[in-house]
Design a protein around this motif. Sequence first.
Motif, mmCIF file in Angstrom:
data_model
loop_
_atom_site.group_PDB
_atom_site.id
_atom_site.type_symbol
_atom_site.label_atom_id
_atom_site.label_comp_id
_atom_site.label_asym_id
_atom_site.label_seq_id
_atom_site.Cartn_x
_atom_site.Cartn_y
_atom_site.Cartn_z
ATOM 1 N N ASP A 283 0.809 -1.215 0.000
ATOM 2 C CA ASP A 283 0.000 0.000 0.000
ATOM 3 C C ASP A 283 0.844 1.267 0.000
ATOM 4 O O ASP A 283 0.314 2.368 -0.181
ATOM 5 C CB ASP A 283 -0.943 0.008 1.203
ATOM 6 C CG ASP A 283 -0.198 -0.093 2.530
ATOM 7 O OD1 ASP A 283 0.697 -0.950 2.620
ATOM 8 O OD2 ASP A 283 -0.508 0.681 3.455
ATOM 9 N N LEU A 284 2.170 1.158 0.203
ATOM 10 C CA LEU A 284 3.031 2.334 0.212
ATOM 11 C C LEU A 284 3.495 2.730 -1.190
ATOM 12 O O LEU A 284 4.031 3.823 -1.383
ATOM 13 C CB LEU A 284 4.259 2.099 1.103
ATOM 14 C CG LEU A 284 3.984 1.807 2.575
ATOM 15 C CD1 LEU A 284 5.289 1.704 3.345
ATOM 16 C CD2 LEU A 284 3.087 2.882 3.186
ATOM 17 N N ASN A 285 3.326 1.816 -2.170
ATOM 18 C CA ASN A 285 3.742 2.089 -3.550
ATOM 19 C C ASN A 285 5.217 2.479 -3.649
ATOM 20 O O ASN A 285 5.588 3.378 -4.409
ATOM 21 C CB ASN A 285 2.864 3.192 -4.170
ATOM 22 C CG ASN A 285 1.425 2.764 -4.313
ATOM 23 O OD1 ASN A 285 1.143 1.622 -4.686
ATOM 24 N ND2 ASN A 285 0.501 3.657 -3.998
ATOM 25 N N ILE A 286 6.041 1.828 -2.854
ATOM 26 C CA ILE A 286 7.489 2.040 -2.928
ATOM 27 C C ILE A 286 8.102 0.803 -3.575
ATOM 28 O O ILE A 286 7.832 -0.325 -3.138
ATOM 29 C CB ILE A 286 8.104 2.245 -1.537
ATOM 30 C CG1 ILE A 286 7.428 3.418 -0.814
ATOM 31 C CG2 ILE A 286 9.606 2.508 -1.649
ATOM 32 C CD1 ILE A 286 7.917 3.611 0.608
ATOM 33 N N LYS A 287 8.883 1.001 -4.604
ATOM 34 C CA LYS A 287 9.496 -0.111 -5.325
ATOM 35 C C LYS A 287 10.988 -0.143 -5.046
ATOM 36 O O LYS A 287 11.679 0.861 -5.185
ATOM 37 C CB LYS A 287 9.252 0.008 -6.836
ATOM 38 C CG LYS A 287 7.799 0.309 -7.211
ATOM 39 C CD LYS A 287 6.836 -0.723 -6.656
ATOM 40 C CE LYS A 287 5.394 -0.335 -7.001
ATOM 41 N NZ LYS A 287 4.426 -1.210 -6.300
ATOM 42 N N ARG A 288 11.479 -1.291 -4.647
ATOM 43 C CA ARG A 288 12.912 -1.434 -4.344
ATOM 44 C C ARG A 288 13.687 -1.641 -5.634
ATOM 45 O O ARG A 288 13.335 -2.484 -6.453
ATOM 46 C CB ARG A 288 13.120 -2.625 -3.412
ATOM 47 C CG ARG A 288 14.492 -2.640 -2.770
ATOM 48 C CD ARG A 288 14.680 -3.862 -1.899
ATOM 49 N NE ARG A 288 13.838 -3.863 -0.723
ATOM 50 C CZ ARG A 288 14.050 -3.157 0.365
ATOM 51 N NH1 ARG A 288 15.064 -2.327 0.407
ATOM 52 N NH2 ARG A 288 13.239 -3.245 1.398
ATOM 53 N N GLN A 289 14.743 -0.869 -5.818
ATOM 54 C CA GLN A 289 15.574 -1.002 -7.005
ATOM 55 C C GLN A 289 16.559 -2.147 -6.841
ATOM 56 O O GLN A 289 16.908 -2.527 -5.738
ATOM 57 C CB GLN A 289 16.324 0.309 -7.269
ATOM 58 C CG GLN A 289 15.415 1.467 -7.630
ATOM 59 C CD GLN A 289 16.187 2.713 -7.991
ATOM 60 O OE1 GLN A 289 17.397 2.769 -7.795
ATOM 61 N NE2 GLN A 289 15.503 3.708 -8.517
ATOM 62 N N GLY A 290 17.020 -2.661 -7.960
ATOM 63 C CA GLY A 290 18.001 -3.731 -7.921
ATOM 64 C C GLY A 290 17.431 -5.044 -8.438
ATOM 65 O O GLY A 290 16.280 -5.141 -8.854
#
Length: 631
Positions: A78-85
Amino acid sequence: HRLKNTMAAARPIQDSSNPRISNTNQRESDGNEDEEPEDQDDEPDTDPIEPVSGQVHMVPSVFGPNRAPTVYFEYPPDLNIKRQGICQTQDLSARKLVYYTNWERNCVKNAFARAGFERCKSMNGSWNGYWGKHPNTTEYSRMNRFQKVNHFPGSWCIGRKDRLARTILAFQRKAGGQGQFDFHPDVLHLPFDRRMLELKIKQDKKSLWIIKPQASSCGRGIRVISKDNLDTIPMNKKAIIQKYIEKPHLINGHKYDLRLYVLVTSCDPLKIYLFEKGLVRFCANKYSTKHIKSKYTHLTNYSINKKSDKFVEPCDDKEVDEEALKWSLESYWKHMEGLVGGEQLASIKENIKNVIVKTMIAAESDISPGIARVNRTKGICYELFGFDIILDSAFKPWLLEVNVSPSLMGSSPLDRTIKGTLMADVFHLVGFQPYDDQAVRRDEKREATNKLRGVSDGRHKAALSRRQDSWRRTMSCEAIELKELSKDDWDVIYDTVDENQRRGHFERIYPTAARCKEFLPLFIAPRFNDVLLHRMVSDRNIWNQSPLGPPQTLANSGRIGTRNHSHTNGSTSSSSSSSSSSVNSKQHPHTSPRYSPRSEVSSEVSASSPRRQPMTRQSSSSSSSSSSTTM
């Protein structure tokens, strides 16, 4: 009640026949733990969990397949944060992902569950992660390289208010009045220093002091003391009394403090990370020294001020309501930048980071020996601290206290956003590996065989250390002979670099080249590993001697650079070979000797992977911090 009975039954039985064993096995639970009471409800659990059975997503090492990958932790959806990598999908086979906690906090449980962990009912057996109070000595001693707990033995040296004062005072004396440790207000210990308190108040009748229980939290038992109410302190009361910061910096007339989340992944070498999404907590009433009895005027504890009739619910981290009693740290920095400008704000941030680093340097001399006494296995401990910092009217940061178990309650949208992100990044950074029973049995058999043969790992390491005699004569990082570094030495470097690639919203504030140069002389006894990391962050040519070469992304970019951020103790290459032995090499290309994390695409989780879409999408404004490779 059923949960409490299950926990009680799961606790190991203590040996009361030997007082020394009984005392050392007893858990300390009276420090600065600002966890709310266990019967208080957390936020509603709305995090949908549906892990893929029998599979695990892993983060590969930037040094290729010779080092073990670690478990990938997603952010709350629900935070809409995408981890890069990059991450890879592996079959668990006979390996396990298991955690144990005795605290019902959704941000902890959901972070583990999203990664595919199952919860167990006790610490007896096979488990990877533990989140709770300090384990006892027996529980520490039973741990193996696949297990991690969220506390260092001995962290009470800063986790109790009285011991924090003594720890800082000892280093103030060691520094010889150079001002290196003048960031903690003067403290007296009652009842022993009562006469001294009376003399100080007599000398300065307008002075204010604040009395605090030695080991408490949530503002319990704290009040302001002056000459008018000095006689209200019981003669035999055990407490600390601290010089009050009478001229704090105010926002809209209100006193406030900063709650900063600090992750320490290792004490030998010392590695410290600061989370960029802290909290700012305000008093409900406007500041005045005329009303010293008002808790809503002088105490910033959120658990106190939320009971005020002036309480305003905080917004999420993207908005700021200036009337709210809690802000996000990001909103606070924006406010301060408009107030003092970018240059002075950078100086304030740097001073705060220096306070954190020097506090942990003071604590390291107590914590490191404690770890060695209970278990010599590398990488089994990490700790998340809650640092409470206040700025005075001249913007000097003062350390008020350190919490060893900062509150993870999600009582507002702001709390849920920050703490959900925090715990995903903490677990991603510390580097869990699936539990491998077969590898553990091999380790135990090898250790038993070595004991029978009289083989001592300590003697072997002592022989290796003699090769660094030139360093021991000067204690300089430049004197370290890179050609003489052992496999264990290089593992310290590789672990640190891999850690930094998993930093998420953390920033590595130690080691850095500048702080190592300035603060290494403050260590009571500088350890080789600390000086080695100083060499790593200072010398770009170190990779010319690396057996595994430079990190993949640095090699691909054609540069070797330094910067900061997060991860924790990864495993050595020996653990890599044993823990990944059950992985299908066709399905998991990291087992191929020619595998490159940058070039391999087939093993990455694609957009069509079921229930795992968010994992590989790259984002711009909503993504976690920069993915550039750093040391």
